[in-house]
Motif scaffolding. Sequence first.
Motif, PDB file in Angstrom:
ATOM      1  N   TRP A   1      72.579 -15.727  96.380  1.00  0.00           N
ATOM      2  CA  TRP A   1      72.837 -14.082  96.155  1.00  0.00           C
ATOM      3  C   TRP A   1      71.206 -13.659  95.793  1.00  0.00           C
ATOM      4  N   LEU A   2      70.958 -14.287  94.558  1.00  0.00           N
ATOM      5  CA  LEU A   2      69.719 -13.762  93.978  1.00  0.00           C
ATOM      6  C   LEU A   2      68.378 -13.905  94.849  1.00  0.00           C
TER       7      LEU A   2
ATOM      8  N   ALA B   1      73.291 -17.886  76.984  1.00  0.00           N
ATOM      9  CA  ALA B   1      71.746 -17.887  77.382  1.00  0.00           C
ATOM     10  C   ALA B   1      71.601 -18.021  78.855  1.00  0.00           C
ATOM     11  N   THR B   2      72.188 -18.960  79.551  1.00  0.00           N
ATOM     12  CA  THR B   2      72.378 -19.133  80.909  1.00  0.00           C
ATOM     13  C   THR B   2      72.966 -17.832  81.760  1.00  0.00           C
ATOM     14  N   LEU B   3      74.127 -17.666  81.365  1.00  0.00           N
ATOM     15  CA  LEU B   3      75.041 -16.614  82.265  1.00  0.00           C
ATOM     16  C   LEU B   3      73.994 -15.252  81.994  1.00  0.00           C
TER      17      LEU B   3
ATOM     18  N   SER C   1      70.825 -14.570  81.169  1.00  0.00           N
ATOM     19  CA  SER C   1      69.693 -14.460  81.676  1.00  0.00           C
ATOM     20  C   SER C   1      69.931 -14.352  83.307  1.00  0.00           C
ATOM     21  N   ILE C   2      70.877 -14.871  83.741  1.00  0.00           N
ATOM     22  CA  ILE C   2      71.308 -14.718  85.283  1.00  0.00           C
ATOM     23  C   ILE C   2      71.464 -13.132  85.472  1.00  0.00           C
TER      24      ILE C   2
ATOM     25  N   THR D   1      69.196 -25.632  77.980  1.00  0.00           N
ATOM     26  CA  THR D   1      70.544 -26.557  77.624  1.00  0.00           C
ATOM     27  C   THR D   1      70.475 -27.966  77.328  1.00  0.00           C
TER      28      THR D   1
ATOM     29  N   MET E   1      66.671 -22.583  82.025  1.00  0.00           N
ATOM     30  CA  MET E   1      67.771 -22.757  81.292  1.00  0.00           C
ATOM     31  C   MET E   1      68.078 -24.378  81.322  1.00  0.00           C
TER      32      MET E   1
ATOM     33  N   LEU F   1      68.764 -10.759  85.482  1.00  0.00           N
ATOM     34  CA  LEU F   1      68.040 -10.837  86.504  1.00  0.00           C
ATOM     35  C   LEU F   1      68.620 -10.223  87.894  1.00  0.00           C
ATOM     36  N   ALA F   2      69.864 -10.283  87.756  1.00  0.00           N
ATOM     37  CA  ALA F   2      70.642  -9.620  88.720  1.00  0.00           C
ATOM     38  C   ALA F   2      70.465  -8.121  88.712  1.00  0.00           C
TER      39      ALA F   2
ATOM     40  N   LEU G   1      63.617 -19.353  86.587  1.00  0.00           N
ATOM     41  CA  LEU G   1      64.817 -19.010  85.449  1.00  0.00           C
ATOM     42  C   LEU G   1      65.503 -20.085  85.223  1.00  0.00           C
TER      43      LEU G   1
ATOM     44  N   LEU H   1      78.156 -22.694  72.967  1.00  0.00           N
ATOM     45  CA  LEU H   1      77.989 -21.134  73.263  1.00  0.00           C
ATOM     46  C   LEU H   1      76.750 -20.728  73.919  1.00  0.00           C
ATOM     47  N   ALA H   2      75.565 -21.181  72.737  1.00  0.00           N
ATOM     48  CA  ALA H   2      74.372 -20.742  72.831  1.00  0.00           C
ATOM     49  C   ALA H   2      73.769 -21.254  74.710  1.00  0.00           C
ATOM     50  N   SER H   3      74.045 -22.295  74.854  1.00  0.00           N
ATOM     51  CA  SER H   3      73.979 -22.779  76.402  1.00  0.00           C
ATOM     52  C   SER H   3      74.377 -21.918  77.259  1.00  0.00           C
ATOM     53  N   TRP H   4      75.761 -21.498  77.073  1.00  0.00           N
ATOM     54  CA  TRP H   4      76.351 -20.840  78.117  1.00  0.00           C
ATOM     55  C   TRP H   4      75.755 -19.348  78.217  1.00  0.00           C
TER      56      TRP H   4
ATOM     57  N   LEU I   1      69.539 -28.650  74.000  1.00  0.00           N
ATOM     58  CA  LEU I   1      70.565 -28.309  72.982  1.00  0.00           C
ATOM     59  C   LEU I   1      71.450 -29.444  73.174  1.00  0.00           C
TER      60      LEU I   1
END
Lengths: 226, 227, 255, 44
Positions: C219-220, D13-15, D17-18, C110, C106, D21-22, C102, D8-11, C113
Amino acid sequence: MNVALSVARKDLQIEWRTRMVLARVVPFALLVMVLFAVALDSEPLVLRAAAGLVWLATLFSTMLVVQRAFDIETADAAIDTLLACAVHPARVFFGKALALFVQLFALVVVLVTAAMVLYGVTVSGSRVVLLVTVVISATSGLALVGTLYGAVVANMNGRDSLLPLLALPVLAPLLIGASRATEAAFGSQTIDMANGWAWVGLLGVYGIVFGAAGSAAFSPLTESDS
Amino acid sequence: MTNSVASDTTIHLSNAVVALGGFPALAGVTFGVGRGELVALRGANGTGKSTLLRLCAGLVPLTRGVAVVAGVDLLVNRVAVRPHVGLLGHRNGLYGDLTAKQNVQFVAGLVGATASDVSSALERLGIDQRVASTQASLLSAGQRRRTALAALIVRRAQLWLLDEPHAGLDAAARRELDVILRDATASGATVLYTTHEIDQVVGTPRTITLDGGCVASDVAATIGSAP
Amino acid sequence: MHTATTAAPGAAARTGTRTTRVIGVLALATTAFVVVSAFFLTPADSVQGDSVRIMYVHVPTAWVAYLAFITTAVASGFSLARRHRTLGFDRVAGASGEVGVLFMAMTLLTGSLWGRLTWGTFWQWDPRLTTTLFLFVTYVGYLAVRRIDTDPRQRARRSAVIALLAVLEIPLVHFSVVLWRSLHQEASVLSPDGDVRLDDLMLFTLFAGVAAFTLIFAWLVIHRQRLTALADIRQTVGLDAAIALRRSETRGVVK
Amino acid sequence: MKDLGFILASWLATLGSIGVLAAVTIRRARELSRHVPDDAKPWV
C-alpha cells in the motif's frame, strides 16, 4: 591507458604545487593519532588499538583528499573538458584513483611510522611483507571507493557531509580487514599471520569488486544535468 | 542517429526544449548549421545562448524536440557527442594550481597532440614564456581566456562552441581570435559562438538571434555591413 | 487553491485506486487480528516468556525491510537497463527505499528491545545485526542522494547506481563481519532462537504478521510511488505553461 | 504481563510510525493532486 596516466600525473602535479595533502592532511591525521592516544590514556590499550587507529585516521583523511580531488575538477568546470576529451570515462576513473592511491600510500607510510614512534609498535621479519601487502591492497581499495563516491557527490550542495555518509558504510569491510591484517603484522597475540593473510584476500576481492564497479559506474555518474 | 539529417549538417535542432529545474531555458529552438559554417549567436542576457551551447556540447539533456549534433542524436546518447565538440564556456575549465602551459599540455596529453602543437597554440595566442610558466589562478582574466583558447586549439574539435570568447580580451587578441575562428572553419570545423554585437567576428556570414528561448531572427549577413 | 490548478474540474482522484483500497482494508484487518492475537490469544513462550510478543512485530518488519531493499535493487537495475521505463522503475525503487528505511529502523528498535529482554543487552555485534545496521545507514544515504537532483532522469540514474553499489557492499560487509567475529575468542551470547517452540497459533500469528506488513508495504509503495509521479508530472504540466510564458513574454521585443 | 512496557513500546513505535508515514503520504497526495489534471494520472 595514456589518458589514465595523464589524469594521474595532472593530479599529482597539482598536489606537488599546492602540497595540500602534505601540509594539511598529514598533520591532521597525525593529530588524530595523537588525540586517540590521549583519549585512550593507556599504553597497552593504545598498542592493542594501534592498527585500527592507523586505518581510522586514514579513513577520515581519505574523505578530505577525495573532496579535494574533485574540488579541483569542478572549481572552474575543468571536468567538462576532461570528460569531453576522454572517450572512455573509466580511464579518467582509474587515473584519479591512481593519483589518490599515491597520496594515500604516502600518508599511510607516515602513519605506520608514527604508530611505531608514538605507540611503540614493532614490525619485524616476515611481518614486514604482510604489512606492505596490506597497505598496498587496502590503499587501493580506499582509492577506488573514494574516487567512485567522490564522483557521486562531485558538484553537489552539501557534499562535505554526504560523502562520509555514503562512503563510510561501504568502506567498513575495508576498515575491518585492514585493521585485522595490520594487527597481525604488528604482532598482536589475538590474531596470527595466517588469519592476517586471509584478510588480505578479502581486501583483494574488495579492490577488484569496486574497481570493476567504479569503471562501469563512473560514466553514468559524471553526466551532469545542470 | 537519424538518417534524415544530411551528413554535412553539424547541428540540427528542431523545436528543441531544454528545461533546467522546470524553467525552459530553451523553449523550442529550430535551426541547422552546416559543416564549416561560422555562426554568431546573439541575444540579451538570459535568452538561452549559453544553454544552447551546452546542449550542443552534450552537457545538458534535451527535454523535448530533436537535436542531432555531429551525427549524434542527443536524445539517445548525449555523452557520445563530447569527443567531437570543444566548448569554451563562461568558465575557462582551467586548473588554477597548474601553470598555463601545464594546462594546455594536459589537454594535449588527453587528445594525443604533440609538444609542438602545444607551443604553437601558445604562441598563436601570444602567451609568452613568462605567462606560460605562471600559475593559472594568478593570471589576469584575459590571459586565462587566452590559455583556454590555446587548449581549445590543441583539441582540434569538429565543432567549436564558444561562449563570449571575446570577453576580457584586448584588441590584438580579438583580432587574433577572429583569424583563429576563420582558420578553423576553413579547415572544415564548424564554429558557433555567442556575442554582443560589438564583438562580432569580422566577416561572420550568419547571425542567429535568440529571444525568450527561441530563435528571433536568422540572417545570412554580418550585422552592421551590407547584406 | 482554485487559481493554481490547471486541472479539469473535479480533479478529485488522488493516489488511491480500487486496488489500493482493497489492499488497505485487508492490511488493516490483518493487522488488527495480529495485534489481538499477539497480545491476548497467544501464550507466553516457555523460554522467552512474554518477550516473544515482540517477535510478532519484529520478524514481519525485518522481512518487509529486506523485501523493500530487494525491490529497490531490482527496480534500480531495471531503471538503468530499460531506457523507456526508467522513471517508472525509479519511482518504485525510491518509494520502496523510503518504506524500507522506516521498517529497518523499526526492526533495529524492536530487535534491540527484544535483545534487552532476552540477552540482557540492547546490542550485539553479531553478523546479522551489524549487517542490518550497515544496510540501514547505506539506504539512508541512498535517500539523501535521491533528494539532491531536481531533474528526474538524473535522479534516476544516480540513485540507481547507488542502489546497485549497495548490493555489492552488503555481502562484503556481512562476510567481513562474520570473519571478524569468528576470529574473536570471546564466548558469544547463545542465541535462543533455536529454542523457541511455537505452537500452531503462534506460528499462524507470525505468518499473519508477515502478511499484514507485506500488505502495508504494498500500500505504502504504491501510494508513495504515485506521489513521486505526481511531482514529476506537475513539473511537466508546469513546463508547457512555462514554455508558453517564456515565448510570449518576449515576443516582439527584438528589433 | 511481564515486560509490558518494552512490548508496548515495540508495537506502538512500529504501528505509530507506519501510521504517520501513511498520513503524510495521503496529505501530500491531496496537495499534489490539485495541481495535476486527472487525465495526466496513469492510474486513474
